[in-house]
Design an enzyme around this catalytic site. Structure first.
Site, PDB file in Angstrom:
ATOM      1  N   PRO A   1       0.841  -1.195   0.000  1.00 50.69           N
ATOM      2  CA  PRO A   1       0.000   0.000   0.000  1.00 50.69           C
ATOM      3  C   PRO A   1       0.879   1.249   0.000  1.00 50.69           C
ATOM      4  O   PRO A   1       1.958   1.247   0.604  1.00 50.69           O
ATOM      5  CB  PRO A   1      -0.790  -0.129   1.302  1.00 50.69           C
ATOM      6  CG  PRO A   1       0.057  -0.981   2.187  1.00 50.69           C
ATOM      7  CD  PRO A   1       0.771  -1.935   1.253  1.00 50.69           C
ATOM      8  N   HIS A   2       0.428   2.265  -0.695  1.00 50.99           N
ATOM      9  CA  HIS A   2       1.219   3.492  -0.778  1.00 50.99           C
ATOM     10  C   HIS A   2       0.331   4.664  -1.151  1.00 50.99           C
ATOM     11  O   HIS A   2      -0.723   4.476  -1.756  1.00 50.99           O
ATOM     12  CB  HIS A   2       2.350   3.339  -1.795  1.00 50.99           C
ATOM     13  CG  HIS A   2       1.883   2.949  -3.163  1.00 50.99           C
ATOM     14  ND1 HIS A   2       1.584   1.641  -3.484  1.00 50.99           N
ATOM     15  CD2 HIS A   2       1.654   3.670  -4.273  1.00 50.99           C
ATOM     16  CE1 HIS A   2       1.197   1.594  -4.748  1.00 50.99           C
ATOM     17  NE2 HIS A   2       1.215   2.807  -5.254  1.00 50.99           N
ATOM     18  N   ALA A   3       0.788   5.847  -0.775  1.00 53.75           N
ATOM     19  CA  ALA A   3       0.060   7.059  -1.158  1.00 53.75           C
ATOM     20  C   ALA A   3       0.941   8.275  -0.966  1.00 53.75           C
ATOM     21  O   ALA A   3       1.805   8.303  -0.095  1.00 53.75           O
ATOM     22  CB  ALA A   3      -1.206   7.208  -0.307  1.00 53.75           C
TER      23      ALA A   3
END
Length: 151
Positions: free
Chosen positions: A65-67
Site C-alpha cells: 500500500p502506498h500514497a
C-alpha cells in the site's frame, strides 16, 4: 535524504490483523508516533483511495500500500510482518510482509523511486526471506536500508 526512510520504530513484527485496513492502520499509527504523518485518519483515507484504484498485492506474500499525502512530512517506509497474512489482492494469496510507503504530496519523484527500488528487491525470494527471518525490528530496518535505499 536527511531522515532515514525506515527506522526500527517503523517496523512491526508479529502483527495480528483482521484485514488490510487493520494492518495499514497499525503501520500508520507507527508513522504518526514517529512524527512522519500529521493526521492518521487523513492519511488512511488517502491510502484507502489509492488501494481502491488498484490492488497493491504482489506475488510472494507482499502487500505494497502506498500514497502521496499532504499529511506526510517526510518520505517514509513502514513495514509489518503479518504471520497470519492479510489479503491485498495478490494472485497467489495473502500478504505476510506489508510495506506502507508514505510520501509527501509534493514528493512525486521520491515516492516513485522508493516504490521502484523496493519492487526490484522484492522479486528476489532471498530478500523476502531475509526480512521474514529477521529476528527484530532493528534487523529489518537495517536490511531494507542496505538493500533498498539509494545511497
Amino acid at each position: 535524504m536527511s531522515t532515514s526512510l525506515i527506522t526500527p520504530d517503523l517496523v512491526a513484527v508479529d502483527v495480528v490483523a483482521t484485514d488490510r485496513d487493520d494492518v495499514v492502520r497499525q503501520l500508520i499509527d507507527k508513522l504518526v508516533a514517529a512524527g512522519r504523518v500529521t493526521d492518521a485518519d487523513g492519511f488512511a483515507a488517502d491510502v484507502k483511495a489509492r488501494e481502491a484504484q488498484m490492488a497493491t498485492g504482489m506475488p510472494g506474500g507482499i502487500g505494497l500500500p502506498h500514497a502521496r499525502s499532504e499529511y506526510v512530512t517526510t518520505p517514509s517506509l513502514a513495514l509489518g510482518k503479518v504471520p497470519g497474512g492479510v489479503d491485498f489482492g495478490a494472485p497467489d494469496g495473502p500478504a505476510t510482509l506489508v510495506f506502507l510507503i508514505a510520501a509527501p504530496a509534493s514528493g512525486d519523484a521520491d515516492h516513485l523511486k522508493i516504490l521502484a527500488a523496493l519492487a526490484r528487491r522484492l522479486v528476489h525470494p532471498e530478500f523476502r526471506q531475509s526480512l521474514t527471518d529477521a529476528p527484530d525490528a532493528a534487523t529489518v530496518a537495517e536490511i531494507i536500508t542496505r538493500e533498498v535505499v539509494p545511497a
